[in-house]
Design a protein around this motif. Sequence first.
Motif, short mmCIF file in Angstrom:
data_model
loop_
_atom_site.label_atom_id
_atom_site.label_comp_id
_atom_site.label_asym_id
_atom_site.label_seq_id
_atom_site.Cartn_x
_atom_site.Cartn_y
_atom_site.Cartn_z
N ASN A 125 -1.60 -50.95 43.87
CA ASN A 125 -0.53 -51.65 44.59
C ASN A 125 0.46 -50.64 45.17
O ASN A 125 1.31 -50.11 44.47
N ARG A 126 0.34 -50.39 46.47
CA ARG A 126 1.20 -49.41 47.12
C ARG A 126 2.35 -50.03 47.89
O ARG A 126 3.34 -49.38 48.17
N THR A 127 2.22 -51.30 48.26
CA THR A 127 3.25 -51.96 49.05
C THR A 127 3.84 -53.12 48.28
O THR A 127 3.27 -53.60 47.29
N LEU A 128 5.00 -53.61 48.76
CA LEU A 128 5.64 -54.75 48.12
C LEU A 128 4.73 -55.97 48.15
O LEU A 128 4.63 -56.72 47.17
N GLY A 129 4.03 -56.16 49.28
CA GLY A 129 3.13 -57.30 49.38
C GLY A 129 2.02 -57.25 48.36
O GLY A 129 1.66 -58.27 47.75
N GLU A 130 1.44 -56.07 48.14
CA GLU A 130 0.37 -55.92 47.15
C GLU A 130 0.88 -56.15 45.73
O GLU A 130 0.21 -56.77 44.91
N PRO B 146 6.58 -62.04 48.16
CA PRO B 146 7.34 -60.78 48.16
C PRO B 146 8.82 -61.01 47.88
O PRO B 146 9.45 -60.22 47.16
N VAL C 292 9.96 -51.22 45.08
CA VAL C 292 9.45 -50.01 45.73
C VAL C 292 10.19 -48.78 45.23
O VAL C 292 9.59 -47.73 44.98
N ARG D 227 8.97 -47.98 41.71
CA ARG D 227 7.65 -47.35 41.73
C ARG D 227 7.76 -45.89 42.15
O ARG D 227 7.17 -45.01 41.54
N ARG D 228 8.57 -45.63 43.19
CA ARG D 228 8.72 -44.26 43.68
C ARG D 228 9.31 -43.36 42.60
O ARG D 228 8.85 -42.24 42.39
N GLU E 267 1.26 -39.28 51.20
CA GLU E 267 0.24 -38.97 52.18
C GLU E 267 0.22 -37.49 52.54
O GLU E 267 -0.75 -37.02 53.14
#
Length: 309
Positions: free
Chosen positions: A23-28, A37, A53, A56-57, A84
């Motif tokens: 899960n990398r995004t808020l939606g995921e 969300p 977010v 998580r970061r 990335e």
Amino acid sequence: MVENLSGRDRLREVLDAVLDEDNRTLGEMAEDAYASPYHFAHRLRRDAGEPPVAMRRRVELERAAWRLRRGTSVTEAAFAAGYESVEGFSRAFAKAYGEPPSAVRAGGPRDHWLPAPNGIHFHPPTSLWVDAGEAGGPAGDPVTEQLVRHDLDDTRALLDVAKGRAREERERVLLPGNRVLAWDGEEASLAAVLENHVHAKEVWLAAIEGLDSPARGDGDLPRLLERHDAVAPRWLAMVRDVDRRGAWGDRLVDALCEPPESFLLGEVVGHVLTYAAHRRQLARMLLRTLGAAVDHGDPIMWSRTRSDR
């Protein structure tokens, strides 16, 4: 897995969604927690005081710092944290920690936590830790802290006084037949009392840490001082760790016993503190008998004279 959040299963699910590697995004994150969300972000802000977010970061940076201290390369840590590019990771890390990831030494300081509004942090290897002090609860039991630190400081002071007596005096039989604990043998001299006093922590730490049972000393006081100075910080760190985790009810299976026996960690610390206090007062009595000047070992007076109060 989230530790120290018993009774808050829904928040546990939300946090697991935040930290899931897929899960990398808020939606995921929200989809994994079966929420929109908006409601997902609202829930986390309300219960944890931090946007998902951002949490998580921060936790990923904490995990990266831990990995770097274990010898992981900056490139590996960057991509494992979901960045990335190494450049983007390095900028974020330097902003958070005040130093670039390349400056982190393998085997360096173990503190990898960043400031958090909720006490939620990365806990190796793959868990979370909720620090009670940051989360608004008690940071630790001050009575336990005082008892343990007083015992360690008082022991050091007694060993310093004993160092001024001749070895013949330290080994003189003054309490024939005295046995504090049956399995420790006779403690008829100052040397025997101090030896068993220091040895007790060495034995229990060996059991807790899974090490071989340590040998007893030979009556050499400088060596006993070295042993105390080595075991004292380890003992204090162990008690603080148990207290912070609320792990007093954890059970230790001591394979060094014959036959193996199990003990609660709270029982172990209570046992050591009880007989430590008794042996310290025995040592005082014996030192006075040998003509040495010693104080009363009062924790009140110790607390009032501490330099870090």
